[in-house]
Design an enzyme around this catalytic site. Structure first.
Site, PDB file in Angstrom:
ATOM      1  N   LYS A 228      30.516  -0.255  20.848  1.00 24.22           N
ATOM      2  CA  LYS A 228      30.466  -0.431  22.306  1.00 24.22           C
ATOM      3  C   LYS A 228      29.155   0.126  22.851  1.00 24.22           C
ATOM      4  O   LYS A 228      28.878   1.317  22.720  1.00 24.22           O
ATOM      5  CB  LYS A 228      31.654   0.282  22.951  1.00 24.22           C
ATOM      6  CG  LYS A 228      31.639   0.299  24.479  1.00 24.22           C
ATOM      7  CD  LYS A 228      32.760   1.168  25.020  1.00 24.22           C
ATOM      8  CE  LYS A 228      32.586   1.432  26.508  1.00 24.22           C
ATOM      9  NZ  LYS A 228      33.622   2.375  27.028  1.00 24.22           N
ATOM     10  N   ASP A 233      28.115   3.449  32.783  1.00 23.22           N
ATOM     11  CA  ASP A 233      29.343   2.890  33.341  1.00 23.22           C
ATOM     12  C   ASP A 233      29.616   3.511  34.707  1.00 23.22           C
ATOM     13  O   ASP A 233      30.110   4.631  34.805  1.00 23.22           O
ATOM     14  CB  ASP A 233      30.520   3.138  32.391  1.00 23.22           C
ATOM     15  CG  ASP A 233      31.820   2.560  32.929  1.00 23.22           C
ATOM     16  OD1 ASP A 233      31.750   1.691  33.829  1.00 23.22           O
ATOM     17  OD2 ASP A 233      32.887   2.966  32.460  1.00 23.22           O
ATOM     18  N   LYS A 240      33.810   4.797  39.801  1.00 18.78           N
ATOM     19  CA  LYS A 240      34.210   6.136  39.389  1.00 18.78           C
ATOM     20  C   LYS A 240      33.792   7.156  40.449  1.00 18.78           C
ATOM     21  O   LYS A 240      32.778   6.962  41.131  1.00 18.78           O
ATOM     22  CB  LYS A 240      33.514   6.519  38.077  1.00 18.78           C
ATOM     23  CG  LYS A 240      33.902   5.735  36.846  1.00 18.78           C
ATOM     24  CD  LYS A 240      33.083   6.196  35.661  1.00 18.78           C
ATOM     25  CE  LYS A 240      33.393   5.406  34.392  1.00 18.78           C
ATOM     26  NZ  LYS A 240      34.713   5.760  33.842  1.00 18.78           N
ATOM     27  N   ASP A 251      28.350   6.424  27.317  1.00 17.42           N
ATOM     28  CA  ASP A 251      29.300   5.337  27.096  1.00 17.42           C
ATOM     29  C   ASP A 251      28.790   4.307  26.102  1.00 17.42           C
ATOM     30  O   ASP A 251      29.476   3.340  25.798  1.00 17.42           O
ATOM     31  CB  ASP A 251      29.664   4.666  28.427  1.00 17.42           C
ATOM     32  CG  ASP A 251      31.107   4.201  28.454  1.00 17.42           C
ATOM     33  OD1 ASP A 251      31.916   4.703  27.647  1.00 17.42           O
ATOM     34  OD2 ASP A 251      31.444   3.330  29.290  1.00 17.42           O
ATOM     35  N   ASP A 310      36.806  -0.848  35.586  1.00 17.98           N
ATOM     36  CA  ASP A 310      36.393   0.320  34.807  1.00 17.98           C
ATOM     37  C   ASP A 310      36.942   0.279  33.383  1.00 17.98           C
ATOM     38  O   ASP A 310      36.677   1.180  32.593  1.00 17.98           O
ATOM     39  CB  ASP A 310      36.840   1.603  35.523  1.00 17.98           C
ATOM     40  CG  ASP A 310      36.128   2.837  35.005  1.00 17.98           C
ATOM     41  OD1 ASP A 310      35.046   2.679  34.397  1.00 17.98           O
ATOM     42  OD2 ASP A 310      36.643   3.960  35.186  1.00 17.98           O
ATOM     43  N   GLU A 312      35.967  -1.871  31.173  1.00 17.03           N
ATOM     44  CA  GLU A 312      35.011  -2.905  30.771  1.00 17.03           C
ATOM     45  C   GLU A 312      34.677  -2.884  29.286  1.00 17.03           C
ATOM     46  O   GLU A 312      34.286  -3.896  28.719  1.00 17.03           O
ATOM     47  CB  GLU A 312      33.723  -2.770  31.595  1.00 17.03           C
ATOM     48  CG  GLU A 312      32.707  -1.764  31.089  1.00 17.03           C
ATOM     49  CD  GLU A 312      33.214  -0.324  31.063  1.00 17.03           C
ATOM     50  OE1 GLU A 312      32.767   0.439  30.184  1.00 17.03           O
ATOM     51  OE2 GLU A 312      34.057   0.045  31.909  1.00 17.03           O
ATOM     52  N   ARG A 314      36.498  -2.657  26.618  1.00 11.87           N
ATOM     53  CA  ARG A 314      37.332  -3.523  25.784  1.00 11.87           C
ATOM     54  C   ARG A 314      36.970  -4.997  25.989  1.00 11.87           C
ATOM     55  O   ARG A 314      37.183  -5.812  25.093  1.00 11.87           O
ATOM     56  CB  ARG A 314      38.810  -3.262  26.078  1.00 11.87           C
ATOM     57  CG  ARG A 314      39.258  -3.617  27.476  1.00 11.87           C
ATOM     58  CD  ARG A 314      40.533  -2.901  27.883  1.00 11.87           C
ATOM     59  NE  ARG A 314      40.295  -1.468  28.049  1.00 11.87           N
ATOM     60  CZ  ARG A 314      41.250  -0.592  28.378  1.00 11.87           C
ATOM     61  NH1 ARG A 314      42.500  -1.009  28.559  1.00 11.87           N
ATOM     62  NH2 ARG A 314      40.970   0.683  28.528  1.00 11.87           N
TER      63      ARG A 314
END
Length: 462
Positions: A228, A233, A240, A251, A310, A312, A314
């Site tokens: 990933k 993010d 967030k 991230d 949020d 995202e 996956r």
């Protein structure tokens, strides 16, 4: 990067101070055999050979001395790390039957992320080894891989966007003569719609892309490693809070793990056909950001309702995993800083592991235990698929209620992997919130060494 190769060297008879490990349960017997001067010195220093304790013993000549350090009963990689910063600068000779048990910790205790420092910290010491000299190279390679993860994760998002992540991947690919390609623009929109949707709100020079590396003999078993690469993010339109954004430069930690593992596989020349896939995006906020309630098409053809922007990671992994499965690999591994639920369940040190194959799960667990890089298997509990059902699409990326968050995320990813292909998903934190010996606060590799040890055991013996 730290020059690890200069810190762990074959012993060619150079002058050096002896460095002797001593476990606490052997301290009393050792002390009885010492002259009164040493017993007095140990008592004055309150030295009891506990891990992290160090005792300097003077020699008979000017400048001559040795050191005793407390070691765990079972030798581990962090024994030496606990005393590295306490040792004076110099050259040391390990006096032990298993000299490399702490070699990795010794090296990583010297690692510094000093890209933004005006005056880097000096490197204080090196070790000479007369035993297991052949293991020096692999130990240095492991340290370099862990350091790569740390450096990539610690780099601020302003300097580690999708383009810079691609540059890092290209550097690794070129170093090993591997094929390298990047998909972006219209080709990304058409072929990888979820990656494109997540990253489309970012400014142009941070546009989304799929990074790929291929290496090895096509006749060898094919394996895929997916990471990933969400370089920052914000949470998207489900923004967030500022406190939750502070660590979001990390991230892309899954991508860092994937690149480091790829470097280890290629450097060791494992007999595999390697395919690395990194969906690199920034989840930003703009007028064209994807929205809660949107329904996205995926590369696999499944429609995905957006329950939360949020969630995202996956989404981008879904398209990458689909692509990985199209070439029918024998094994798929993915790494992702995916869920806070995994951290609530297992804390920062223990990656959650989801595996669709019991034999593969056992292999990873055994490898992790052998190299002191543990993981903890959580269930792919099929009944919880109800939690991410959608009334308007094939699946929801988040669902409602927030229960079993790490499991539902893994179940989402499973929908994009081939049913018959062994697959392991590492939900790793890639961060250390407080320092430990050899492991400073900041980016860290968690699950990397376990995965590499498993791959070596599985493919080198074939």
């Amino acid at each position: 990067m730290t020059d690890f190769a200069s810190l762990l060297l074959p012993d060619r008879g150079d002058a050096a101070h002896s460095l002797v490990p001593l476990a606490a349960d052997g301290f009393d017997a050792w002390l009885k055999d010492q002259p009164v001067q040493v017993r007095t010195l140990a008592d004055a220093a309150r030295f009891r050979a506990k891990p992290g304790e160090l005792l300097i013993l003077p020699g008979r000549k000017d400048g001559e001395w040795s050191a005793i350090f407390g070691a765990a009963k079972a030798p581990g990689p962090w024994d030496l790390a606990a005393v590295t910063q306490k040792l004076p600068a110099g050259t040391y000779r390990i006096e032990d039957d298993s000299p490399l048990s702490g070699g990795l910790g010794w090296l990583l205790a010297h690692h510094r992320f000093d890209r933004y420092r005006a005056k880097p910290d000096p490197i204080p010491a090196r070790i000479l080894l007369s035993k297991d000299v052949a293991a020096i190279g692999p130990t240095v390679a492991l340290a370099e891989a862990v350091a790569l993860v740390r450096d990539l994760v610690d780099t601020p998002a302003a300097d580690m966007g999708p383009a810079e992540l691609a540059d890092a991947a290209e550097t690794i690919a070129k170093a090993h003569g591997a094929e390298f390609r990047v998909t972006k623009g219209d080709a990304l929109d058409q072929g990888y719609p979820m990656i494109a949707a997540v990253g489309r709100a970012a400014v142009r020079d941070r546009a989304p892309r799929l990074i790929e590396i291929e290496w090895g003999d096509p006749k060898h078993p094919r394996i895929a490693i997916v990471g990933k690469g969400v370089c920052f993010d914000s949470g998207g339109l489900d923004l967030k809070p500022s406190s939750a954004m502070l660590l979001m430069k990390k991230d892309m930690g899954g991508a860092a793990h994937a690149l480091a593992l790829a470097g280890l596989v290629m450097g060791a020349r494992l007999p595999v056909r390697l395919h690395v896939l990194i969906p690199a995006v920034e989840n930003a906020v703009a007028g064209d950001a994807f929205r809660p309630g949107d329904i996205l098409r995926s590369r696999k053809g499944l429609s995905v309702e957006i329950g939360n922007t949020d969630a995202e990671g996956r989404l981008v992994l879904g398209d990458a995993l689909t692509r990985a499965g199209e070439d029918r690999p024998e094994l798929i591994l993915d790494f992702a800083t995916l869920t806070g639920a995994a951290r609530v369940a297992l804390g920062p040190d223990l990656p959650a592991l989801f595996v669709n194959d019991d034999a593969l799960a056992a292999d990873i667990a055994a490898a992790g235990a052998a190299v002191s890089d543990p993981t903890w298997r959580l269930p792919l509990w099929a009944d919880y698929a109800e939690l991410i059902k959608s009334s308007t699409a094939d699946i929801n990326n988040a669902g409602e209620g927030g229960m079993a968050g790490a499991i539902t995320a893994a179940l989402f990813l499973q929908r994009f992997t081939p049913d018959a292909t062994p697959w392991a998903h590492f939900d790793t934190f890639a961060w250390r919130p407080s320092p430990k010996p050899g492991r400073p606060k900041g980016g860290d590799a968690l699950g990397l060494r376990a995965a590499f040890a498993m791959l070596k055991a599985k493919f080198v013996t074939q």
